[in-house]
Write a protein that holds these residues in place. Sequence first.
Motif, PDB file in Angstrom:
ATOM      1  N   LEU A  17       0.820  -1.202   0.000  1.00 53.53           N
ATOM      2  CA  LEU A  17       0.000   0.000   0.000  1.00 53.53           C
ATOM      3  C   LEU A  17       0.860   1.260   0.000  1.00 53.53           C
ATOM      4  CD1 LEU A  17      -3.027   0.917   0.252  1.00 53.53           C
ATOM      5  CD2 LEU A  17      -2.587   1.158   2.702  1.00 53.53           C
ATOM      6  N   VAL A  18       0.576   2.153  -0.956  1.00 47.17           N
ATOM      7  CA  VAL A  18       1.256   3.445  -1.014  1.00 47.17           C
ATOM      8  C   VAL A  18       0.270   4.501  -0.521  1.00 47.17           C
ATOM      9  CG1 VAL A  18       2.362   5.156  -2.484  1.00 47.17           C
ATOM     10  CG2 VAL A  18       2.703   2.710  -2.932  1.00 47.17           C
ATOM     11  N   THR A  19       0.602   5.116   0.602  1.00 46.07           N
ATOM     12  CA  THR A  19      -0.277   6.100   1.238  1.00 46.07           C
ATOM     13  C   THR A  19       0.259   7.505   0.997  1.00 46.07           C
ATOM     14  OG1 THR A  19      -0.881   4.510   2.964  1.00 46.07           O
ATOM     15  CG2 THR A  19      -1.326   6.834   3.413  1.00 46.07           C
ATOM     16  N   ASN A  20      -0.570   8.343   0.379  1.00 46.65           N
ATOM     17  CA  ASN A  20      -0.183   9.740   0.146  1.00 46.65           C
ATOM     18  C   ASN A  20      -0.439  10.619   1.366  1.00 46.65           C
ATOM     19  OD1 ASN A  20       0.673   9.395  -2.532  1.00 46.65           O
ATOM     20  ND2 ASN A  20      -1.400   9.665  -3.329  1.00 46.65           N
ATOM     21  N   PHE A  21      -1.435  10.198   2.178  1.00 49.13           N
ATOM     22  CA  PHE A  21      -1.848  11.047   3.302  1.00 49.13           C
ATOM     23  C   PHE A  21      -2.591  10.208   4.322  1.00 49.13           C
ATOM     24  CE2 PHE A  21      -5.226  13.545   5.352  1.00 49.13           C
ATOM     25  CZ  PHE A  21      -4.501  14.583   5.909  1.00 49.13           C
ATOM     26  N   GLU A  22      -2.355  10.536   5.599  1.00 46.28           N
ATOM     27  CA  GLU A  22      -3.081   9.897   6.695  1.00 46.28           C
ATOM     28  C   GLU A  22      -3.209  10.898   7.821  1.00 46.28           C
ATOM     29  OE1 GLU A  22      -2.408   6.240   9.890  1.00 46.28           O
ATOM     30  OE2 GLU A  22      -1.571   6.068   7.859  1.00 46.28           O
ATOM     31  N   THR A  23      -4.347  10.874   8.524  1.00 46.38           N
ATOM     32  CA  THR A  23      -4.566  11.835   9.595  1.00 46.38           C
ATOM     33  C   THR A  23      -5.335  11.192  10.744  1.00 46.38           C
ATOM     34  OG1 THR A  23      -5.540  13.994  10.164  1.00 46.38           O
ATOM     35  CG2 THR A  23      -6.725  12.648   8.555  1.00 46.38           C
ATOM     36  N   ASP A  24      -5.168  11.763  11.932  1.00 43.88           N
ATOM     37  CA  ASP A  24      -5.948  11.342  13.089  1.00 43.88           C
ATOM     38  C   ASP A  24      -7.220  12.172  13.232  1.00 43.88           C
ATOM     39  OD1 ASP A  24      -4.242   9.287  13.938  1.00 43.88           O
ATOM     40  OD2 ASP A  24      -2.945  10.703  15.003  1.00 43.88           O
ATOM     41  N   LEU A  25      -7.404  13.164  12.369  1.00 50.64           N
ATOM     42  CA  LEU A  25      -8.656  13.926  12.392  1.00 50.64           C
ATOM     43  C   LEU A  25      -9.827  13.015  12.054  1.00 50.64           C
ATOM     44  CD1 LEU A  25      -7.514  17.139  10.482  1.00 50.64           C
ATOM     45  CD2 LEU A  25      -8.110  16.989  12.915  1.00 50.64           C
ATOM     46  N   LYS A  26     -10.931  13.197  12.727  1.00 52.54           N
ATOM     47  CA  LYS A  26     -12.100  12.358  12.501  1.00 52.54           C
ATOM     48  C   LYS A  26     -12.697  12.611  11.110  1.00 52.54           C
ATOM     49  CE  LYS A  26     -13.642  11.752  17.283  1.00 52.54           C
ATOM     50  NZ  LYS A  26     -14.800  11.913  18.204  1.00 52.54           N
ATOM     51  N   PRO A  27     -13.322  11.598  10.525  1.00 55.46           N
ATOM     52  CA  PRO A  27     -14.008  11.801   9.251  1.00 55.46           C
ATOM     53  C   PRO A  27     -15.029  12.930   9.306  1.00 55.46           C
ATOM     54  CG  PRO A  27     -13.800   9.468   9.709  1.00 55.46           C
ATOM     55  CD  PRO A  27     -13.332  10.175  10.942  1.00 55.46           C
ATOM     56  N   SER A  28     -15.678  13.097  10.465  1.00 60.71           N
ATOM     57  CA  SER A  28     -16.685  14.150  10.598  1.00 60.71           C
ATOM     58  C   SER A  28     -16.079  15.540  10.452  1.00 60.71           C
ATOM     59  CB  SER A  28     -17.408  14.036  11.940  1.00 60.71           C
ATOM     60  OG  SER A  28     -16.485  14.058  13.015  1.00 60.71           O
ATOM     61  N   TYR A  29     -14.785  15.685  10.737  1.00 58.75           N
ATOM     62  CA  TYR A  29     -14.117  16.978  10.552  1.00 58.75           C
ATOM     63  C   TYR A  29     -14.208  17.414   9.091  1.00 58.75           C
ATOM     64  CZ  TYR A  29     -10.240  20.257   9.883  1.00 58.75           C
ATOM     65  OH  TYR A  29      -9.472  21.347   9.527  1.00 58.75           O
ATOM     66  N   PHE A  30     -13.926  16.478   8.187  1.00 57.55           N
ATOM     67  CA  PHE A  30     -13.975  16.790   6.759  1.00 57.55           C
ATOM     68  C   PHE A  30     -15.420  16.933   6.287  1.00 57.55           C
ATOM     69  CE2 PHE A  30      -9.973  14.675   7.597  1.00 57.55           C
ATOM     70  CZ  PHE A  30      -9.067  15.521   6.974  1.00 57.55           C
ATOM     71  N   ALA A  31     -16.305  16.087   6.812  1.00 58.39           N
ATOM     72  CA  ALA A  31     -17.714  16.169   6.425  1.00 58.39           C
ATOM     73  C   ALA A  31     -18.313  17.516   6.808  1.00 58.39           C
ATOM     74  CB  ALA A  31     -18.497  15.033   7.081  1.00 58.39           C
ATOM     75  N   GLU A  32     -17.984  18.002   7.995  1.00 60.55           N
ATOM     76  CA  GLU A  32     -18.503  19.301   8.434  1.00 60.55           C
ATOM     77  C   GLU A  32     -17.944  20.436   7.577  1.00 60.55           C
ATOM     78  OE1 GLU A  32     -17.521  19.433  12.554  1.00 60.55           O
ATOM     79  OE2 GLU A  32     -18.951  17.851  13.096  1.00 60.55           O
ATOM     80  N   MET A  33     -16.695  20.287   7.135  1.00 58.36           N
ATOM     81  CA  MET A  33     -16.106  21.267   6.233  1.00 58.36           C
ATOM     82  C   MET A  33     -16.896  21.331   4.936  1.00 58.36           C
ATOM     83  SD  MET A  33     -12.252  21.248   4.586  1.00 58.36           S
ATOM     84  CE  MET A  33     -11.569  20.796   6.173  1.00 58.36           C
ATOM     85  N   TYR A  34     -17.202  20.158   4.379  1.00 58.10           N
ATOM     86  CA  TYR A  34     -17.961  20.113   3.131  1.00 58.10           C
ATOM     87  C   TYR A  34     -19.374  20.680   3.324  1.00 58.10           C
ATOM     88  CZ  TYR A  34     -14.252  16.734   1.979  1.00 58.10           C
ATOM     89  OH  TYR A  34     -13.058  16.101   1.778  1.00 58.10           O
ATOM     90  N   LYS A  35     -19.959  20.391   4.471  1.00 55.63           N
ATOM     91  CA  LYS A  35     -21.291  20.933   4.768  1.00 55.63           C
ATOM     92  C   LYS A  35     -21.252  22.455   4.814  1.00 55.63           C
ATOM     93  CE  LYS A  35     -24.855  20.997   8.366  1.00 55.63           C
ATOM     94  NZ  LYS A  35     -25.240  20.502   9.729  1.00 55.63           N
ATOM     95  N   ASN A  36     -20.277  22.999   5.502  1.00 58.58           N
ATOM     96  CA  ASN A  36     -20.167  24.456   5.628  1.00 58.58           C
ATOM     97  C   ASN A  36     -19.946  25.130   4.280  1.00 58.58           C
ATOM     98  OD1 ASN A  36     -20.481  24.282   8.405  1.00 58.58           O
ATOM     99  ND2 ASN A  36     -18.281  24.241   8.823  1.00 58.58           N
ATOM    100  N   ASP A  37     -19.316  24.412   3.348  1.00 51.45           N
ATOM    101  CA  ASP A  37     -19.056  24.975   2.023  1.00 51.45           C
ATOM    102  C   ASP A  37     -20.132  24.598   1.003  1.00 51.45           C
ATOM    103  OD1 ASP A  37     -16.694  26.382   2.620  1.00 51.45           O
ATOM    104  OD2 ASP A  37     -15.530  24.522   2.563  1.00 51.45           O
ATOM    105  N   GLY A  38     -21.189  23.919   1.459  1.00 52.04           N
ATOM    106  CA  GLY A  38     -22.308  23.601   0.580  1.00 52.04           C
ATOM    107  C   GLY A  38     -21.982  22.619  -0.530  1.00 52.04           C
ATOM    108  N   LEU A  39     -21.066  21.690  -0.254  1.00 45.86           N
ATOM    109  CA  LEU A  39     -20.622  20.732  -1.267  1.00 45.86           C
ATOM    110  C   LEU A  39     -21.374  19.410  -1.115  1.00 45.86           C
ATOM    111  CD1 LEU A  39     -16.790  21.438  -1.018  1.00 45.86           C
ATOM    112  CD2 LEU A  39     -18.370  22.290  -2.767  1.00 45.86           C
ATOM    113  N   PHE A  40     -22.531  19.342  -1.720  1.00 44.95           N
ATOM    114  CA  PHE A  40     -23.366  18.143  -1.642  1.00 44.95           C
ATOM    115  C   PHE A  40     -22.909  17.096  -2.656  1.00 44.95           C
ATOM    116  CE2 PHE A  40     -25.980  21.267   0.400  1.00 44.95           C
ATOM    117  CZ  PHE A  40     -26.752  20.569   1.307  1.00 44.95           C
TER     118      PHE A  40
END
Length: 264
Positions: free
Chosen positions: A30-53
């Motif tokens: 496996l080649v991993t470009n990126f990994e984070t301990d931030l919760k998935p909901s962190y990114f989901a809330e970002m998308y929600k705030n930016d109206g990206l459905f």
Amino acid sequence: MKFRPCIDIHNGKVKQIVGSTLSDKNDTTLVTNFETDLKPSYFAEMYKNDGLFGGHIIMLGPGNESAALDALRGFPHGLHVGGGITPDNANLYIDNGASHVIVTSYIFSNGEIVWKNLENIVAATGKKRLVLDLSCKKKDDRYYIATNRWQKLTGVFVSKETLETLADYCDEFLVHAAHVEGMKNGVDQDLIALLAQYSPIPVTYAGGVRSLSDLDIVNIRGGGRVDATVGSSLDIFGGALPYADVVAWHNTHQRRDAINRVSP
């Protein structure tokens, strides 16, 4: 054309990987470009705030269910979810806020479409809640649909007949170009053009977008009818392309599309 965001989850964490390196046997390839301990909901809330459905959560293998549900809580009714979806678990995700579920491997066996399974998932979710993932790899100038985390090529390829037939069963298509996924080397223009020409329903392309110029290429080659996902290239996933610039690009194109719809 729209920008569709993504949240890829592997071993319970948000990651960006090179799609062709996935393996059921072990993670040593496996080649991993990126990994984070931030919760998935962190990114989901970002998308929600930016109206990206209409973005997608992809569970890359087992053990990612809790993380996917966390993402759904961050953007209720705003995201699609896929990875191991069957009639037995589809409504768990819908009941917890998924606008759609995404299915690939369940409807294929021995490299062919199992029509009974396709009918079963439609019966469980309804056509309007279903996205078919036709992610593919290029072989001999054809784009063969790949299942089992893009490891196994089927005998079915993306074509006018395939797209028109399967469109009767789902609301949208999601198509990763697995041969360029995560490589940040540019998009597959021929696949984008094929999708634009033959898909009778909304379709999202993923794979190789590295710049706003690549988004322009998707828009032009897709005739404005093919949406796009950006993953590893985004700065929120460790890349160089500012997420804020992609959101601004998306908003500009949405305003243009709205004006074109109302213009005589």
